[in-house]
Each structure stands twice: as C-alpha cells, then as structure tokens.
Scaffold this motif. Sequence first.
Motif, PDB file in Angstrom:
ATOM      1  N   TYR A 261     -88.468  -6.058 -18.514  1.00  0.00           N
ATOM      2  CA  TYR A 261     -89.032  -7.136 -17.879  1.00  0.00           C
ATOM      3  C   TYR A 261     -88.848  -8.289 -18.466  1.00  0.00           C
ATOM      4  O   TYR A 261     -88.808  -8.416 -19.661  1.00  0.00           O
ATOM      5  N   ILE A 262     -89.064  -9.472 -18.121  1.00  0.00           N
ATOM      6  CA  ILE A 262     -89.410 -10.803 -18.627  1.00  0.00           C
ATOM      7  C   ILE A 262     -90.805 -11.224 -18.341  1.00  0.00           C
ATOM      8  O   ILE A 262     -90.617 -11.552 -17.121  1.00  0.00           O
ATOM      9  N   ASP A 263     -91.553 -11.737 -19.251  1.00  0.00           N
ATOM     10  CA  ASP A 263     -92.553 -12.676 -19.045  1.00  0.00           C
ATOM     11  C   ASP A 263     -92.319 -13.987 -19.711  1.00  0.00           C
ATOM     12  O   ASP A 263     -91.932 -14.213 -20.613  1.00  0.00           O
ATOM     13  N   ILE A 264     -92.901 -15.022 -19.044  1.00  0.00           N
ATOM     14  CA  ILE A 264     -92.719 -16.182 -19.255  1.00  0.00           C
ATOM     15  C   ILE A 264     -93.929 -17.078 -19.067  1.00  0.00           C
ATOM     16  O   ILE A 264     -94.564 -17.016 -17.875  1.00  0.00           O
ATOM     17  N   GLN A 265     -94.505 -18.024 -19.866  1.00  0.00           N
ATOM     18  CA  GLN A 265     -95.528 -18.712 -19.587  1.00  0.00           C
ATOM     19  C   GLN A 265     -95.010 -20.200 -19.990  1.00  0.00           C
ATOM     20  O   GLN A 265     -94.478 -20.520 -21.112  1.00  0.00           O
ATOM     21  N   GLY A 271     -95.763 -33.825 -17.180  1.00  0.00           N
ATOM     22  CA  GLY A 271     -94.576 -33.590 -16.518  1.00  0.00           C
ATOM     23  C   GLY A 271     -93.646 -33.220 -17.805  1.00  0.00           C
ATOM     24  O   GLY A 271     -92.488 -33.024 -17.711  1.00  0.00           O
ATOM     25  N   ILE A 272     -94.177 -32.986 -19.134  1.00  0.00           N
ATOM     26  CA  ILE A 272     -93.323 -32.673 -20.164  1.00  0.00           C
ATOM     27  C   ILE A 272     -93.890 -31.152 -20.711  1.00  0.00           C
ATOM     28  O   ILE A 272     -94.876 -30.915 -20.601  1.00  0.00           O
ATOM     29  N   ILE A 273     -92.688 -30.509 -20.826  1.00  0.00           N
ATOM     30  CA  ILE A 273     -93.075 -29.188 -21.425  1.00  0.00           C
ATOM     31  C   ILE A 273     -94.007 -29.114 -22.847  1.00  0.00           C
ATOM     32  O   ILE A 273     -93.008 -29.435 -24.045  1.00  0.00           O
ATOM     33  N   GLU A 274     -94.769 -28.676 -23.051  1.00  0.00           N
ATOM     34  CA  GLU A 274     -95.677 -28.653 -24.399  1.00  0.00           C
ATOM     35  C   GLU A 274     -95.296 -27.282 -24.918  1.00  0.00           C
ATOM     36  O   GLU A 274     -95.541 -27.254 -26.442  1.00  0.00           O
ATOM     37  N   LYS A 275     -95.415 -26.377 -24.271  1.00  0.00           N
ATOM     38  CA  LYS A 275     -95.199 -24.869 -24.903  1.00  0.00           C
ATOM     39  C   LYS A 275     -94.573 -23.995 -23.974  1.00  0.00           C
ATOM     40  O   LYS A 275     -94.759 -23.882 -22.595  1.00  0.00           O
ATOM     41  N   VAL A 276     -93.717 -23.206 -24.515  1.00  0.00           N
ATOM     42  CA  VAL A 276     -92.877 -22.094 -23.894  1.00  0.00           C
ATOM     43  C   VAL A 276     -93.074 -20.748 -24.622  1.00  0.00           C
ATOM     44  O   VAL A 276     -92.927 -20.523 -25.846  1.00  0.00           O
ATOM     45  N   LYS A 294     -85.718 -24.966 -27.859  1.00  0.00           N
ATOM     46  CA  LYS A 294     -84.925 -25.945 -27.054  1.00  0.00           C
ATOM     47  C   LYS A 294     -85.740 -26.556 -25.901  1.00  0.00           C
ATOM     48  O   LYS A 294     -85.474 -27.940 -25.761  1.00  0.00           O
ATOM     49  N   LEU A 295     -86.644 -25.975 -25.170  1.00  0.00           N
ATOM     50  CA  LEU A 295     -87.263 -26.374 -24.186  1.00  0.00           C
ATOM     51  C   LEU A 295     -88.454 -27.113 -24.546  1.00  0.00           C
ATOM     52  O   LEU A 295     -89.220 -27.893 -23.495  1.00  0.00           O
ATOM     53  N   HIS A 296     -89.048 -26.996 -25.605  1.00  0.00           N
ATOM     54  CA  HIS A 296     -90.101 -27.784 -26.190  1.00  0.00           C
ATOM     55  C   HIS A 296     -89.859 -29.304 -26.034  1.00  0.00           C
ATOM     56  O   HIS A 296     -88.866 -29.711 -26.477  1.00  0.00           O
TER      57      HIS A 296
END
Length: 332
Positions: A261-265, A271-276, A294-296
């Motif tokens: 599985y993959i879990d993602i939060q 509108g800006i990604i603060e944490k992945v 990279k997504l931060h």
Amino acid sequence: MIIVQTKETDNPSYNLAMEEYLVKQLQHNEPLLFIYINRPSIIIGRNQNPFEEINLAYAKKHQIEVVRRLSGGGTVFHDDGNLNYSFIAKNDGNSVHNYKKFTKPIIEALHKLGVPAELNERNDIILNGYKISGTAQFSYKGRVLTHGTLLFDANLDFLQHALHFKQEKRIKSKAISSKRSKVINIRDYLSSTSTMIEFKQQLIKEIVEMNQPISTYIMTEEDHEEIKKIVENRYKKWEWNIGETPAFTIKERKAIEDFGYIDIQVDVKHGIIEKVMIDTSFYEKKELAEIEKKLHNSRFEEIEMRNRIEKINDNRFFDFISIDDFLKLIIG
C-alpha cells in the motif's frame, strides 16, 4: 431604486468585479440593481474549498471557470440559462442578514409572471419545494451587497456533475461546505414559453413597475477602467481563487497489487503545500523523502506538482506507481 446599465459581458470575473466596484466605489443614496448572465462557471463562496466543492477534473474538461466571490454562502453554477441579480444598498441598520428585504422584489416579480416562488428558512428562493435561487451577502463600510441566482433554463446535468463531488472522507478542513438542495428550472413552470432574454426583460419590467420611482445609471468608460483593474488584481489571480482556500489536509491510501500500500498525507495552507508525508509497505523512507521535499512549498495544482516530480532523477518509487496515478491520489 436605480437600474445599472452596462456593456453586457458573460465574463464571470468581470461581473464579480462589477459587483465589487458597485458596493465599494460607486456611491448612491438609492439602492442599485445589477442583473447579468455568466458563461459556464462555478462561483465559490469566500470561505470555501474548491477541492471539496467541485469536480475540478470535470470543470477543466468542460472549460468551466472557477472564481471566488467576496460573499459567503455556498458554491453555485452559472451558465447562459442562469440569471444573476445584485442589490447594492446603504446599510440602514436593517439590511445585513435581511434576505427577505432584498429578495422581495424578485419574488414579487416572479409572482407577476405566474411563478409561485417563496423564501425558505435557508434564504433560498424555492418553487414547489425545489430550489431556484441561492443568495449571499457582503458588507463594506456601511454598504451591503445582496446577490443571488435564478435558475431559468440552466444545464442541470452540468450543474450536478460539476458540483456534487463531496470528499469528506479524504479532505479535512475548516472551510464552509455547501448544503445541497434539489433544484429545478423556472422555465418548466412558466405558462408560456420564453427565452432567457425575454425572461430577463419581463423580470426587469415587473420590478420597475412595482418599485417606482426608478432611475437608470449608465456605466462610464472611467467606471469600466476601474473594474478592469479589480479583475486583474483579484478575480484573475490564482492567489485569490485558489490561494484564499482555508487550510486543509488530504489523507489517502492506495493498494498496489503484489506490493502492498501507499499512504499519503498532504497539508495545504493558502493553496501551498506545507507538508507531505508518504509511507509505503515496500519502499525505503529515504527515497520517499526526496519526493516529499520536492513537493514542499509547491502550489496545490497538477501542473506545478508534475513539473517538480518530473525533475527527480532515478527514483524507483515511480516504477510502482505512475506519476499520473500518484497525482490523482493527491488531487482526487
């Protein structure tokens, strides 16, 4: 009452900017009435989350614009079968939250046309139990904007597909959620067949006859130049339409056949990604950290996220799940 006359446009950004100009900059003692029609668009409330309210993939496919308005309330669908009205008036101490006061001319005009509409406890105009109009308000320095929709001959199929896309299980936020109602078109209840233009003219005629004295204000070129500035500074900006979204968190899990599985939060603010945070049952955390980094600080939009991910070299995580499926897992 003053009827506002202007160059007709079906541009939702321009018409919302027009409302803002009328309430903030055009000062009149008498109430103003502005009536307009937008091309296919979704208008979200001031404190709403478009990722919760809208099927964004459907909206993109059908070129349905998404614009945030100044007032609160729920998300509404506009098209050329939807008539929009705006009353702008001084706050006389009996205007804020007084939807009955501002919907009365509309309801009375509908009655004159043979449509037995009424205002319900949620401040919607209803017809035989079905919603035909939603209303919202915005107040500014002693003036009040009260606006609403009138479903005359809207594309209800578009409306249903574009708006009914609730994601409570995967999105947690403090945004104001829309309360869905069964809707119907006014045209189905009119005794005689008429076009949208005829309906608009008839409605205005009835309002004018019942609310004498009536005068007219014709928008000037100077007015339009100021409105264009509002469009560019607010309604065409990602920072307003998406960036003003209240903070929210997405949690999702996907099973990968033969692997686990993959879990993602994903935590998003303005509108800006603060944490992945990515976790799997089959892949090393240090490799996942590269993707998280990279997504931060990326905008929460597919194009920017895709561009960032595609710059990652030799990360075998994408051997297990494609970039398309990974982004769909996040965006929905």
